[in-house]
Design a protein around this motif. Structure first.
Motif, PDB file in Angstrom:
ATOM      1  N   VAL A 252      37.785  91.170  45.881  1.00 48.26           N
ATOM      2  CA  VAL A 252      38.386  91.080  47.217  1.00 48.26           C
ATOM      3  C   VAL A 252      37.536  90.205  48.131  1.00 48.26           C
ATOM      4  O   VAL A 252      38.051  89.306  48.819  1.00 48.26           O
ATOM      5  CB  VAL A 252      38.556  92.486  47.829  1.00 48.26           C
ATOM      6  CG1 VAL A 252      38.998  92.388  49.289  1.00 48.26           C
ATOM      7  CG2 VAL A 252      39.564  93.301  47.027  1.00 48.26           C
ATOM      8  N   VAL A 253      36.221  90.437  48.129  1.00 53.69           N
ATOM      9  CA  VAL A 253      35.321  89.653  48.981  1.00 53.69           C
ATOM     10  C   VAL A 253      35.355  88.182  48.582  1.00 53.69           C
ATOM     11  O   VAL A 253      35.353  87.283  49.439  1.00 53.69           O
ATOM     12  CB  VAL A 253      33.882  90.200  48.896  1.00 53.69           C
ATOM     13  CG1 VAL A 253      32.908  89.292  49.639  1.00 53.69           C
ATOM     14  CG2 VAL A 253      33.824  91.612  49.474  1.00 53.69           C
ATOM     15  N   TYR A 254      35.401  87.911  47.282  1.00 48.62           N
ATOM     16  CA  TYR A 254      35.454  86.519  46.815  1.00 48.62           C
ATOM     17  C   TYR A 254      36.682  85.808  47.377  1.00 48.62           C
ATOM     18  O   TYR A 254      36.588  84.686  47.873  1.00 48.62           O
ATOM     19  CB  TYR A 254      35.472  86.473  45.289  1.00 48.62           C
ATOM     20  CG  TYR A 254      35.739  85.090  44.735  1.00 48.62           C
ATOM     21  CD1 TYR A 254      34.711  84.158  44.617  1.00 48.62           C
ATOM     22  CD2 TYR A 254      37.028  84.707  44.360  1.00 48.62           C
ATOM     23  CE1 TYR A 254      34.956  82.885  44.134  1.00 48.62           C
ATOM     24  CE2 TYR A 254      37.281  83.435  43.882  1.00 48.62           C
ATOM     25  CZ  TYR A 254      36.252  82.534  43.759  1.00 48.62           C
ATOM     26  OH  TYR A 254      36.497  81.270  43.296  1.00 48.62           O
ATOM     27  N   PHE A 255      37.851  86.447  47.296  1.00 51.50           N
ATOM     28  CA  PHE A 255      39.073  85.798  47.766  1.00 51.50           C
ATOM     29  C   PHE A 255      39.113  85.691  49.296  1.00 51.50           C
ATOM     30  O   PHE A 255      39.696  84.750  49.833  1.00 51.50           O
ATOM     31  CB  PHE A 255      40.302  86.522  47.225  1.00 51.50           C
ATOM     32  CG  PHE A 255      40.669  86.099  45.836  1.00 51.50           C
ATOM     33  CD1 PHE A 255      41.460  84.985  45.616  1.00 51.50           C
ATOM     34  CD2 PHE A 255      40.186  86.792  44.740  1.00 51.50           C
ATOM     35  CE1 PHE A 255      41.781  84.580  44.327  1.00 51.50           C
ATOM     36  CE2 PHE A 255      40.492  86.403  43.448  1.00 51.50           C
ATOM     37  CZ  PHE A 255      41.294  85.289  43.242  1.00 51.50           C
ATOM     38  N   VAL A 256      38.494  86.638  49.975  1.00 52.30           N
ATOM     39  CA  VAL A 256      38.390  86.523  51.434  1.00 52.30           C
ATOM     40  C   VAL A 256      37.491  85.347  51.797  1.00 52.30           C
ATOM     41  O   VAL A 256      37.817  84.545  52.694  1.00 52.30           O
ATOM     42  CB  VAL A 256      37.836  87.832  52.042  1.00 52.30           C
ATOM     43  CG1 VAL A 256      37.465  87.626  53.511  1.00 52.30           C
ATOM     44  CG2 VAL A 256      38.875  88.947  51.921  1.00 52.30           C
ATOM     45  N   ILE A 257      36.356  85.221  51.107  1.00 48.44           N
ATOM     46  CA  ILE A 257      35.460  84.088  51.348  1.00 48.44           C
ATOM     47  C   ILE A 257      36.179  82.775  51.069  1.00 48.44           C
ATOM     48  O   ILE A 257      36.077  81.812  51.828  1.00 48.44           O
ATOM     49  CB  ILE A 257      34.190  84.199  50.473  1.00 48.44           C
ATOM     50  CG1 ILE A 257      33.331  85.377  50.928  1.00 48.44           C
ATOM     51  CG2 ILE A 257      33.377  82.905  50.527  1.00 48.44           C
ATOM     52  CD1 ILE A 257      32.147  85.652  50.027  1.00 48.44           C
ATOM     53  N   ARG A 258      36.925  82.744  49.962  1.00 49.51           N
ATOM     54  CA  ARG A 258      37.652  81.524  49.612  1.00 49.51           C
ATOM     55  C   ARG A 258      38.695  81.175  50.671  1.00 49.51           C
ATOM     56  O   ARG A 258      38.852  80.005  51.035  1.00 49.51           O
ATOM     57  CB  ARG A 258      38.334  81.701  48.250  1.00 49.51           C
ATOM     58  CG  ARG A 258      38.812  80.395  47.666  1.00 49.51           C
ATOM     59  CD  ARG A 258      39.268  80.536  46.243  1.00 49.51           C
ATOM     60  NE  ARG A 258      40.616  81.080  46.170  1.00 49.51           N
ATOM     61  CZ  ARG A 258      41.404  80.948  45.093  1.00 49.51           C
ATOM     62  NH1 ARG A 258      40.936  80.345  44.011  1.00 49.51           N
ATOM     63  NH2 ARG A 258      42.612  81.441  45.084  1.00 49.51           N
TER      64      ARG A 258
END
Length: 305
Positions: A252-258
């Motif tokens: 989830v954090v990865y896709f938010v960062i992206r």
């Protein structure tokens, strides 16, 4: 709802759906200590199988998702057999299966891309049932699937077979000396891992309303990035269930960062490069910091002698 909040909601729902894939990568990378490159092919296989049975055959999207899980497990089984029965290194076995899956995925769908525009999906059915938007429906469906899978995996890895898998990754020689067939545990773990990856591919295809034979490209990098992020966020977690949660949270954090990086103007074509650099830094920085601490402690001790 503002455009920013809608974008973040989409990133969170996408992160949860991809988090199912990350759970699969966690099994091979963290438990077996294998970077299984089958993932890129089995993720697309899940989406292609789902598209075949929902769009072409008229199956229920729930049944099609289960069939996608079985197809992914079969791909993992092939990798496991190549690795254990024929002593092919795990990374090469994964590459061979991934390479073959490109053609298989094209054969499954009969074309490179299949839209879900005129058929029901799990997400659209839940949206119609509850009256929620597709964004909220995708988020809730993904969260429900992730919670169920985490509970099942926590139970499974507490069984005798699950413990044998974990022991195989920790100390293969020891568990073999105790009479456990490590070839069997590796095959089952690879099949289970890629089954989850295939299920994730089916869910993502339903969420984005199309399946594509190239949709799994770079999936292993995303999986590794999510696992590293989860480890950083929950570095003090000791229990196994918390580590499983960290894998989904990291996704989830990865896709938010992206989403944030794209919002500030990064070209979408550069996302693969961004992901590769991000994973490289995430893997290198802890090692460099550990070496620096050892060097500093040695220098200080040497100065006191």
């Amino acid at each position: 709802m503002s455009a920013f909040l809608i974008q973040m909601q989409g990133a969170v729902s996408q992160g949860i759906l991809w988090g199912v894939m990350v759970l699969g990568v966690y099994i091979t990378y963290k438990i077996l200590d294998i970077a299984d490159l089958t993932v890129d092919g089995s993720f697309a296989l899940g989406g292609c199988v789902c598209a075949l049975f929902v769009v072409e055959k008229g199956y229920s999207p729930f049944v099609a998702s289960l069939l996608a899980l079985l197809a992914g497990a079969l791909a993992g089984l092939v990798t496991g057999m190549l690795h254990t029965a024929f002593d092919i290194p795990a990374i090469l076995a994964g590459i061979l299966t991934q390479l073959g899956l490109w053609s298989i995925n094209l054969r499954v769908m009969g074309k490179s891309n299949t839209p879900f525009l005129k058929v029901d999906t799990m997400i659209s059915q839940f949206s119609d049932l509850t009256g929620l938007s597709n964004g909220w429906a995708a988020l809730i469906v993904g969260l429900a699937v992730a919670v169920v899978l985490i509970l099942l995996l926590y139970w499974f890895f507490g069984t005798e077979l699950g413990c044998a898998m974990r022991a195989t990754g920790n100390n293969e020689d020891m568990i073999r000396a105790l009479g456990c067939n490590t070839k069997i545990t590796k095959i089952i773990a690879l099949a289970l891992s890629n089954g989850l990856v295939g299920l994730s591919g089916a869910l993502v295809a339903q969420q984005q309303k199309y399946a594509d034979i190239g949709m799994g490209t770079g999936a292993i990098v995303i999986g590794l990035a999510a696992i590293v992020i989860g480890d950083v966020l929950m570095r003090k977690a000791i229990s196994f269930w918390a580590k499983l949660i960290s894998a989904v949270l990291g996704s989830v954090v990865y896709f938010v960062i992206r989403a944030l990086v794209l919002r500030i103007g990064l070209d979408a074509n550069d996302m693969k490069l961004f992901s590769a650099i991000f994973v490289a830094l995430a893997l290198c920085i802890p090692v460099a910091a550990s070496k620096w601490r050892v060097h500093k402690a040695y220098s200080e001790d040497g100065g006191n002698l």
